[in-house]
Scaffold this active site. Structure first.
Site, PDB file in Angstrom:
ATOM      1  N   ASN A 162       0.825  -1.205   0.000  1.00 60.05           N
ATOM      2  CA  ASN A 162       0.000   0.000   0.000  1.00 60.05           C
ATOM      3  C   ASN A 162       0.861   1.258   0.000  1.00 60.05           C
ATOM      4  OD1 ASN A 162      -2.018  -1.814   0.169  1.00 60.05           O
ATOM      5  ND2 ASN A 162      -2.559  -1.413   2.293  1.00 60.05           N
ATOM      6  N   HIS A 174       6.019  -0.576  -2.414  1.00 62.66           N
ATOM      7  CA  HIS A 174       5.538   0.127  -3.613  1.00 62.66           C
ATOM      8  C   HIS A 174       5.625   1.646  -3.455  1.00 62.66           C
ATOM      9  CE1 HIS A 174       3.006  -3.501  -5.292  1.00 62.66           C
ATOM     10  NE2 HIS A 174       4.307  -3.699  -5.344  1.00 62.66           N
ATOM     11  N   THR A 224      -4.745  -8.882   0.156  1.00 62.06           N
ATOM     12  CA  THR A 224      -4.120  -8.697  -1.167  1.00 62.06           C
ATOM     13  C   THR A 224      -4.621  -9.772  -2.119  1.00 62.06           C
ATOM     14  OG1 THR A 224      -2.063  -8.617  -2.433  1.00 62.06           O
ATOM     15  CG2 THR A 224      -1.996  -9.906  -0.392  1.00 62.06           C
TER      16      THR A 224
HETATM   17  P1  OAD Z   1      -6.271  -5.535  -4.941  1.00 64.73           P
HETATM   18  O1  OAD Z   1      -7.275  -4.457  -5.155  1.00 64.73           O
HETATM   19  O2  OAD Z   1      -5.780  -6.288  -6.128  1.00 64.73           O
HETATM   20  O3  OAD Z   1      -6.844  -6.618  -3.921  1.00 64.73           O
HETATM   21  C1  OAD Z   1      -7.476  -6.259  -2.741  1.00 64.73           C
HETATM   22  C2  OAD Z   1      -7.781  -7.535  -1.984  1.00 64.73           C
HETATM   23  O4  OAD Z   1      -8.328  -7.178  -0.725  1.00 64.73           O
HETATM   24  C3  OAD Z   1      -8.794  -8.457  -2.653  1.00 64.73           C
HETATM   25  O5  OAD Z   1      -8.289  -9.785  -2.613  1.00 64.73           O
HETATM   26  C4  OAD Z   1     -10.047  -8.334  -1.786  1.00 64.73           C
HETATM   27  O6  OAD Z   1     -10.758  -9.556  -1.696  1.00 64.73           O
HETATM   28  C5  OAD Z   1      -9.441  -8.000  -0.438  1.00 64.73           C
HETATM   29  N1  OAD Z   1     -10.299  -7.226   0.477  1.00 64.73           N
HETATM   30  C6  OAD Z   1     -11.182  -6.241   0.190  1.00 64.73           C
HETATM   31  N2  OAD Z   1     -11.714  -5.721   1.316  1.00 64.73           N
HETATM   32  C7  OAD Z   1     -11.155  -6.397   2.353  1.00 64.73           C
HETATM   33  C8  OAD Z   1     -11.268  -6.324   3.772  1.00 64.73           C
HETATM   34  N3  OAD Z   1     -12.086  -5.443   4.372  1.00 64.73           N
HETATM   35  N4  OAD Z   1     -10.542  -7.181   4.517  1.00 64.73           N
HETATM   36  C9  OAD Z   1      -9.710  -8.084   3.932  1.00 64.73           C
HETATM   37  N5  OAD Z   1      -9.553  -8.199   2.605  1.00 64.73           N
HETATM   38  C10 OAD Z   1     -10.255  -7.368   1.822  1.00 64.73           C
HETATM   39  O7  OAD Z   1      -5.049  -4.857  -4.136  1.00 64.73           O
HETATM   40  P2  OAD Z   1      -3.563  -5.366  -3.933  1.00 64.73           P
HETATM   41  O8  OAD Z   1      -3.489  -6.841  -3.823  1.00 64.73           O
HETATM   42  O9  OAD Z   1      -2.980  -4.549  -2.850  1.00 64.73           O
HETATM   43  O10 OAD Z   1       0.352  -1.724  -7.315  1.00 64.73           O
HETATM   44  O11 OAD Z   1      -2.912  -4.924  -5.288  1.00 64.73           O
HETATM   45  C11 OAD Z   1      -1.537  -5.090  -5.476  1.00 64.73           C
HETATM   46  C12 OAD Z   1      -0.969  -3.960  -6.268  1.00 64.73           C
HETATM   47  O12 OAD Z   1      -1.688  -3.783  -7.477  1.00 64.73           O
HETATM   48  C13 OAD Z   1      -1.067  -2.601  -5.624  1.00 64.73           C
HETATM   49  O13 OAD Z   1      -0.038  -2.346  -4.697  1.00 64.73           O
HETATM   50  C14 OAD Z   1      -0.984  -1.683  -6.779  1.00 64.73           C
HETATM   51  C15 OAD Z   1      -1.982  -2.378  -7.660  1.00 64.73           C
HETATM   52  O14 OAD Z   1      -2.037  -2.009  -8.935  1.00 64.73           O
HETATM   53  C16 OAD Z   1       0.846  -0.673  -7.967  1.00 64.73           C
HETATM   54  O15 OAD Z   1       0.249   0.380  -8.076  1.00 64.73           O
HETATM   55  C17 OAD Z   1       2.197  -0.919  -8.546  1.00 64.73           C
END
Ligand code: OAD
Length: 237
Positions: free
Chosen positions: A100, A117, A186
């Site tokens: 994040n 990141h 994630t």
């Molecule tokens: P994502 O938006 O891909 O995934 C978010 C995850 O959080 C999903 O698996 C949801 O199911 C979960 N989620 C949502 N609400 C939740 C809650 N209240 N409690 C627990 N889980 C929950 O985000 P990231 O995996 O962080 O990179 O994405 C990775 C990277 O892709 C980011 O750092 C960013 C993005 O593009 C860059 O900008 C380089």
């Protein structure tokens, strides 16, 4: 009962690695990248968070960051962020690796933190390379300029760019040394963070996934706690 099993693991853990993604900030009102409400004006993050997109249209990319910065400026850390601060205080060693860029972990008080990141509250000048803190939201001028008049970019890692070497090295070292790993909120779709859990699993280290929805890791994780991070993490303490 899975919750009980995971709770029982915590007191014995000497070195804990925690990997977080956008899901941990969802309950603070920060949109995730891939879930509902994650899109901005029909753009996918992969189309905006790149050096090419920025070179083509710095104004468009900055408008997206300005939108995110305003949302985050209005957000506060939630119980999930605070639970990780408490865990850090209790555990002999805990490293928090976050994808994040919202700065909510440091705001909550996490200390041993690797923002792999970057952080969208910093800017970097494309001309003089100077990195500065910048809390201005909304921005008065888009795209913002450095005092040297160079173009500023957010000090974050975009798709196709390498992670800062030192941070990546420290993150890998901590995943290779941990005896418990938590993977929170994630989707596990973006490398190299997506492979970090495997480095722990390969050594037989228990990996606990906490996520609202199943992910590619769910089938391999030692424990899966499905639900909101802000509800599950405090229950583990
Ligand atoms: P994502 O938006 O891909 O995934 C978010 C995850 O959080 C999903 O698996 C949801 O199911 C979960 N989620 C949502 N609400 C939740 C809650 N209240 N409690 C627990 N889980 C929950 O985000 P990231 O995996 O962080 O990179 O994405 C990775 C990277 O892709 C980011 O750092 C960013 C993005 O593009 C860059 O900008 C380089």
């Amino acid at each position: 009962m899975t919750l009980e099993a995971v709770r029982a693991l915590l007191p014995g853990a000497r070195s804990i690695a925690v990997l977080t993604g956008a899901g941990i900030s969802a309950e603070s009102g920060v949109p995730t990248f891939r879930g509902p409400g994650g899109l901005w004006r029909d753009f996918r993050p992969e189309d905006l968070a790149t050096a090419e997109a920025f070179a083509n249209d710095p104004r468009l990319v900055w408008e997206w960051y300005d939108w995110r910065r305003q949302k985050i400026a209005a957000a506060k850390p939630n119980l999930g962020h605070y639970a990780l601060v408490t865990l850090e205080k209790r555990a002999p060693e805990l490293t928090l690796i976050t994808q994040n860029v919202d700065g909510l972990h440091p705001l909550a008080g996490s200390r041993n933190l690797l923002e792999i990141h970057g952080n969208l509250w910093r800017t970097r000048c494309l001309s003089c390379r100077k990195v500065r803190d910048s809390r201005e939201a909304p921005l008065a001028r888009i795209p913002p300029r450095c005092p040297c008049e160079g173009l500023l970019r957010p000090d974050v890692v975009w798709f196709g760019e390498p992670l800062p070497y030192d941070l990546l090295k420290r993150a890998i070292r901590c995943v290779e040394a941990c005896d418990l790993m938590l993977v929170v909120g994630t989707s596990g779709l973006v490398q190299p963070a997506a492979s970090m859990a495997d480095a722990a699993l390969d050594r037989g280290v228990p990996v606990v996934e906490i996520n609202l929805d199943p992910t590619p890791l769910s089938g391999r994780a030692s424990y899966v706690l499905q639900g909101k991070a802000g509800e599950i993490l405090p229950k583990l303490l």
